[in-house]
Design a protein around this motif. Sequence first.
Motif, PDB file in Angstrom:
ATOM      1  N   ARG A   1      12.152  26.391  33.659  1.00 17.80           N
ATOM      2  CA  ARG A   1      11.338  25.750  32.706  1.00 17.80           C
ATOM      3  C   ARG A   1      10.117  25.163  33.225  1.00 17.80           C
ATOM      4  N   PRO A   2       9.758  24.754  34.603  1.00 16.23           N
ATOM      5  CA  PRO A   2       8.655  24.737  34.956  1.00 16.23           C
ATOM      6  C   PRO A   2       7.743  25.677  35.000  1.00 16.23           C
ATOM      7  N   GLY A   3       8.193  27.044  35.383  1.00 18.43           N
ATOM      8  CA  GLY A   3       7.522  28.009  35.756  1.00 18.43           C
ATOM      9  C   GLY A   3       6.786  28.630  34.169  1.00 18.43           C
ATOM     10  N   VAL A   4       7.929  28.590  33.241  1.00 14.47           N
ATOM     11  CA  VAL A   4       7.612  29.200  31.750  1.00 14.47           C
ATOM     12  C   VAL A   4       6.688  27.976  31.288  1.00 14.47           C
ATOM     13  N   GLY A   5       6.761  26.685  31.397  1.00 10.64           N
ATOM     14  CA  GLY A   5       5.868  25.707  30.931  1.00 10.64           C
ATOM     15  C   GLY A   5       4.637  25.859  31.510  1.00 10.64           C
TER      16      GLY A   5
END
Length: 163
Positions: free
Chosen positions: A135-139
């Motif tokens: 989630r942090p990377g895609v975000g």
Amino acid sequence: MTGPSGAGKSTFLEALVGLNVSARNSLSLDGTCVSRLNAQAHLQLLRYCPQSPQFLEGSFDRSVLFGIAPSPALNQAIQRLDLEDIVSQRHLTENASNVSGGEAKRLSLLRLINRPGRFNLFDEPSASIEPKTGRPGVGFAFRHLRRAGIDLCDTRCRPLAPF
């Protein structure tokens, strides 16, 4: 776009991006048939982050970036997507067999961050990515594209919810 497994979501995205050869003559952007676009024009318009990314055999510059110059955001993206080890030390295989599915997906996101198109399509962008970086990377990827002035929309062309 949502639907059950096997409903054709990936096939639909592949047709939209012009990977389905039989559909290329039926797909046009700004009045230009996708089959008539040269490789440079195609990359400027359409970019795709598939479920199962493929790479050229070779170093990071060749395999992931296809020899395209790094963007100013690339180093930050490498750090945020936790890809420093792969970028600096690994020779990638064409079928990405020497990286995990999550690493391959993050490399595919990195490729798109380095050179986004006018239309950017994502097929399950966080699939296979470990929860701590998913989630942090895609975000980060989506926030970066928004800051660059690239709109991200769902299938009804509504802005995606912020990450």
